[in-house]
Enzyme design. Structure first.
Site, PDB file in Angstrom:
ATOM      1  N   HIS B  62       0.810  -1.217   0.000  1.00  0.00           N
ATOM      2  CA  HIS B  62       0.000   0.000   0.000  1.00  0.00           C
ATOM      3  C   HIS B  62       0.848   1.275   0.000  1.00  0.00           C
ATOM      4  O   HIS B  62       0.484   2.262  -0.623  1.00  0.00           O
ATOM      5  CB  HIS B  62      -0.974  -0.018   1.188  1.00  0.00           C
ATOM      6  CG  HIS B  62      -2.048  -1.051   1.029  1.00  0.00           C
ATOM      7  ND1 HIS B  62      -2.289  -2.048   1.962  1.00  0.00           N
ATOM      8  CD2 HIS B  62      -2.925  -1.268   0.013  1.00  0.00           C
ATOM      9  CE1 HIS B  62      -3.281  -2.819   1.531  1.00  0.00           C
ATOM     10  NE2 HIS B  62      -3.684  -2.365   0.355  1.00  0.00           N
ATOM     11  N   ASP B  86     -10.270  -3.373   0.761  1.00  0.00           N
ATOM     12  CA  ASP B  86      -9.742  -3.591   2.112  1.00  0.00           C
ATOM     13  C   ASP B  86      -9.392  -2.280   2.797  1.00  0.00           C
ATOM     14  O   ASP B  86      -9.225  -2.238   4.018  1.00  0.00           O
ATOM     15  CB  ASP B  86      -8.524  -4.515   2.049  1.00  0.00           C
ATOM     16  CG  ASP B  86      -7.441  -3.961   1.135  1.00  0.00           C
ATOM     17  OD1 ASP B  86      -6.892  -2.890   1.431  1.00  0.00           O
ATOM     18  OD2 ASP B  86      -7.153  -4.592   0.093  1.00  0.00           O
ATOM     19  N   GLY B 138     -15.596  -1.182 -11.965  1.00  0.00           N
ATOM     20  CA  GLY B 138     -14.570  -0.166 -12.199  1.00  0.00           C
ATOM     21  C   GLY B 138     -14.609   0.403 -13.606  1.00  0.00           C
ATOM     22  O   GLY B 138     -14.516   1.614 -13.813  1.00  0.00           O
ATOM     23  N   ASP B 155      -5.968  -0.758  -7.739  1.00  0.00           N
ATOM     24  CA  ASP B 155      -5.551  -1.658  -6.664  1.00  0.00           C
ATOM     25  C   ASP B 155      -6.443  -2.888  -6.745  1.00  0.00           C
ATOM     26  O   ASP B 155      -7.460  -2.977  -6.066  1.00  0.00           O
ATOM     27  CB  ASP B 155      -5.743  -0.898  -5.340  1.00  0.00           C
ATOM     28  CG  ASP B 155      -5.485  -1.782  -4.129  1.00  0.00           C
ATOM     29  OD1 ASP B 155      -5.027  -2.929  -4.299  1.00  0.00           O
ATOM     30  OD2 ASP B 155      -5.766  -1.316  -3.003  1.00  0.00           O
ATOM     31  N   CYS B 156      -6.084  -3.793  -7.652  1.00  0.00           N
ATOM     32  CA  CYS B 156      -7.008  -4.896  -7.941  1.00  0.00           C
ATOM     33  C   CYS B 156      -6.287  -6.232  -7.908  1.00  0.00           C
ATOM     34  O   CYS B 156      -5.066  -6.286  -7.963  1.00  0.00           O
ATOM     35  CB  CYS B 156      -7.639  -4.687  -9.315  1.00  0.00           C
ATOM     36  SG  CYS B 156      -6.448  -4.815 -10.644  1.00  0.00           S
ATOM     37  N   ASP B 158      -5.377 -10.227  -9.368  1.00  0.00           N
ATOM     38  CA  ASP B 158      -4.839 -10.724 -10.634  1.00  0.00           C
ATOM     39  C   ASP B 158      -5.859 -10.625 -11.756  1.00  0.00           C
ATOM     40  O   ASP B 158      -7.060 -10.643 -11.511  1.00  0.00           O
ATOM     41  CB  ASP B 158      -4.488 -12.225 -10.485  1.00  0.00           C
ATOM     42  CG  ASP B 158      -3.381 -12.423  -9.487  1.00  0.00           C
ATOM     43  OD1 ASP B 158      -2.635 -11.465  -9.255  1.00  0.00           O
ATOM     44  OD2 ASP B 158      -3.278 -13.537  -8.930  1.00  0.00           O
ATOM     45  N   PRO B 162     -12.518 -11.792 -11.746  1.00  0.00           N
ATOM     46  CA  PRO B 162     -13.396 -10.652 -12.009  1.00  0.00           C
ATOM     47  C   PRO B 162     -12.643  -9.378 -12.392  1.00  0.00           C
ATOM     48  O   PRO B 162     -13.219  -8.465 -12.975  1.00  0.00           O
ATOM     49  CB  PRO B 162     -14.129 -10.444 -10.675  1.00  0.00           C
ATOM     50  CG  PRO B 162     -13.855 -11.633  -9.846  1.00  0.00           C
ATOM     51  CD  PRO B 162     -12.684 -12.361 -10.407  1.00  0.00           C
TER      52      PRO B 162
END
Ligand SMILES: Cc1ncc(COP(=O)(O)O)c(C=O)c1O
Lengths: 456, 281
Positions: B62, B86, B138, B155-156, B158, B162
């Site tokens: 992060h 998260d 998104g 920030d996703c 692999d 989805p």
């Protein structure tokens, strides 16, 4: 038994296709029945299909809906007999006439001027054709067209039957009509005598498999004879079993499958129309006649207003964004949405269209704005096809009678059919379509620099 | 009895961690969400069986997603975070007083709900008044925006589930359109190490490079991720990530970080040869 004997002849086959797939590739075994003379499991599977589609009889086809369309025509019209049809039929219909010498009576399908697409047949136009050609044997109706447009099938059936004519439905794009209350009426429900249903297109069976449906108004044994004229005596069981599996899935789950498809398509239409510049058309194009009903699962988008031909957007989607859709023509693209799509696939298509508009928007002037050209029929398709012909440069064919087809594929609707006179409009259309990169098929000269014309 | 959670790094390589107990297991409309309390890595978020973040090393991920662009762009006021339910990325962004608005677009509302309950160490700033939560796709959110953001952070997970749509050219193009003319796009860029992931690294880079004049990757080490060697994408219409680094300005902000510093910033853009080759191939 095929010579590969379950793949033992060449181990690459089972390695590549898997054992199960190889074990289904069998032939000429008594318990597996015979498609040309079904008395066992194929007969039973066809009976279940007839029931699922509300028909009296169903015939499994292994040479595409092409063979189903041809069988419908050969069963109902012979040499020198007339069949009424819209000009925007698939090539398979006119090919059937090339082979058997029946005579087409074309009804001009209406046209949506804004979209530049041909529609369906108007009831009054059909009525007029019936009155002018009371000896016609049958009427062929697209249910729906490639773009999802339906004619008023029930009315056409009633006026045709009153005149003693059979009604044949080309339902290459209409499998789903049999499994939803929110979609246009299906051929069998409307009272058609025969229907050619492309299970492989929107029904989930394997490519090249298809179903021909009929009612008791035609002799099923005669239909079977017509089918066997051109059908292979070694029908592939992968295709046949996929028809049975697709029928089963549709029977038990068809309604939810197509609800999901409709929801995807409606969502995509709404989002694409919000992007601006594009027009994803829907049921609002209905006009009570030539567009009597619209297939909600179809996602067609008019692209002219962003200055791009449909075929150009089609190419950009594939080349730049890795998205393969069904086809692009002069003014529109068409995506076939199915329950096999995921939400993300639909989102990607919409986002890619947003990008294409952002990066490639141009002035719409200069785009050829009509798709339908009224044909000048000088000879029957068969007479022109078998006549003595000569090859001339495309431009020099002006005013001559064509001896072969010209179409862009897909959609495979002839721009020019054998027996039709070449007009300036047609030449312009061919050249524009060619220049835009459409895949031109039909002529002897695959590059289409030359055309075969009838020697006068 | 011992209970172990295993993350498949490739078909042939696995990473296992001993589980103390399972805190949550929930099937949302989009995916299977699990939260575990583990022996070596603390709490772990798992989506569809794949490890997303761990309490022990999430700070690396992060911090590298946020402080790198924040030390380059002189004045970030509006930020879009795509994914990141998260809350870890938002937690880092919330440290900057210059930021006025943070849009967080998370497709799966349940990830935010469960993180808020079980992962307070990342979710702690999701209620910051500058944060607006949007629970939608998104791609859909971004294509509706124009000239709206100074910074977009993708920030996703692999690209094999989805999140596949967030690795496409159309998405990066839509991001380009959603950024202001000096905006920066940062994306989670996968690991270059295993052959199984190299195609996605290469494709993502190629797609971004078409849309942005400045486009490169930077790296860090995240122990719980496949191979540990991780990449992020830095793309911009204007700023060079090293030349335009304003170390003095960033250090004057006095932001607490456990991994990131401005010396490491420069080093992160120095790439191993095999990564350079992969990107240029
Ligand atoms: C309207 C119509 N009829 C018939 C066919 C022929 O179907 P098939 O390709 O299965 O032979 C097609 C195929 O494109 C079609 O569009």
């Amino acid at each position: 038994m095929p010579g590969h004997k379950g793949g033992r002849m060449n181990p690459e086959l089972p390695e590549y296709y898997g054992r199960l797939c190889m074990s289904l590739d069998v032939n000429s075994m008594k318990p597996l029945d015979n498609l040309g003379h079904p008395v066992g499991v194929i007969r039973d599977a066809q009976a279940l299909a007839a029931e699922a589609f509300g028909a009296d009889h169903a015939f499994f086809m292994v040479n595409g809906t092409t063979s189903a369309v041809q069988t419908m025509i050969w069963t109902t019209c012979g040499r020198g007999e007339k069949i009424i049809m819209p000009r925007n039929v698939h090539r398979s219909a006119i090919n059937a006439l090339v082979i058997n010498g029946a005579i087409p009576v074309y009804v001009n399908p209406g046209r949506n001027a804004r979209l530049g697409i041909p529609l369906g047949m108007g009831v009054e136009d059909v009525q007029r054709a019936i009155e002018q050609h009371p000896d016609a044997k049958a009427i062929l109706v697209n249910n729906p067209t490639y773009y999802g447009v339906c004619s008023d099938l029930e009315t056409i059936v009633s006026i045709a039957h009153a005149a003693g004519m059979k009604v044949l439905a080309d339902e290459a794009h209409g499998t789903h009509f049999y499994f939803s209350d929110r979609l246009p009426v299906s051929g069998m429900a409307a009272g058609c005598d025969m229907a050619a249903v492309s299970l492989h297109k929107t029904g989930g069976s394997l490519t090249q498999s298809s179903i021909l449906l009929s009612r008791n108004t035609v002799n099923p044994d005669y239909v079977r004879q017509m089918i066997t004229l051109t059908q292979s005596t070694s029908a592939n069981y992968l295709l046949l079993s996929s028809l049975d599996l697709a029928r089963r899935h549709l029977h038990f789950h068809g309604r939810e499958v197509y609800e999901k498809t409709i929801a995807f398509a409606e969502y995509a239409r709404e989002e694409i129309n919000r992007l601006g510049g594009y027009y994803a058309f829907g049921p609002e194009i209905c006009n009570g006649d030539t567009c009597f009903a619209f297939d909600l699962t179809k996602l067609s988008v008019h692209t002219r207003d962003i200055g791009q031909a449909g075929i150009e957007v089609y190419d950009l989607l594939r080349d730049d964004y890795g998205i393969q859709i069904e086809f692009g023509d002069v003014g529109n693209i068409l995506a076939i949405i199915s329950a096999g799509d995921r939400r993300m696939d639909v989102e990607r298509l919409i986002s890619a269209l947003a990008e294409i508009k952002r990066l490639h928007r141009k002035d719409p002037v200069g785009l050829f704005d009509h798709e339908y050209i009224d044909p000048d029929v000088a000879m029957t398709p068969e007479a022109a096809f078998v006549a003595q012909k000569e090859t001339v440069p495309l431009r020099a064919s002006l005013g001559r009678v064509a001896g072969e087809f010209v179409m862009s594929y897909p959609p495979g609707i002839p721009i020019l059919a054998p027996g039709e006179r070449v007009t300036p409009d047609i030449l312009e259309h061919i050249e524009f379509t060619k220049a835009k990169g459409c895949f031109m098929t039909g002529p002897l000269d695959m590059a289409l620099n030359n055309l075969q014309v009838v020697v006068s | 009895m011992e209970l172990w959670y295993t993350d498949k790094h490739t078909e042939d390589v696995r990473f296992s961690v001993k589980v103390k107990r399972q805190l949550a297991s929930h099937k949302s409309e989009i995916q299977q969400i699990d939260i575990l309390d583990t022996c070596g890595f603390g709490r772990v978020l798992v989506l569809d069986g794949e490890l997303m973040i761990t309490e022990k090393d999430e700070f690396i991920y992060h911090e590298m997603l946020t402080h790198v662009p924040m030390a380059v762009h002189p004045n970030v006021e509006t930020v879009l975070v795509v994914g990141g339910g998260d809350g870890g990325t938002v937690r880092e962004l919330a440290k900057y007083p210059s930021i006025r608005e943070i849009d967080l677009v998370e497709a799966d509302k349940e990830v935010v709900t469960l993180s808020s309950i079980h992962l307070p160490f990342t979710a702690c700033k999701l209620r910051d008044p500058r944060v607006r939560l949007h629970f939608e796709d998104g791609l859909r959110f971004v294509r509706g925006k124009k000239d709206a953001y100074d910074l977009i952070i993708v920030d996703c997970p692999d690209p094999y589930g989805p999140a596949e749509g967030l690795f496409t050219r159309e998405f990066y193009g839509n991001c380009c359109n959603a950024l202001k003319e000096d905006g920066i796009l940062i994306n989670q860029h996968e690991s270059p190490f295993y052959a199984a992931h190299q195609t996605s690294v290469k494709n993502a880079h190629a797609h971004i490079a078409i849309e942005f004049p400045v486009s490169t990757v930077y790296q860090c080490h995240i122990p719980s991720y496949p191979s540990g060697h991780w990449l992020f994408g830095f793309a911009s219409l204007k700023y060079d990530p090293v030349r335009d680094l304003d170390a003095a300005r960033w250090n004057a902000l006095g932001i607490a970080a456990r991994y990131y510093n401005t010396d490491l910033h420069r080093g992160a853009f120095a790439l191993p040869n095999y990564v350079k080759e992969l990107l240029n191939r």
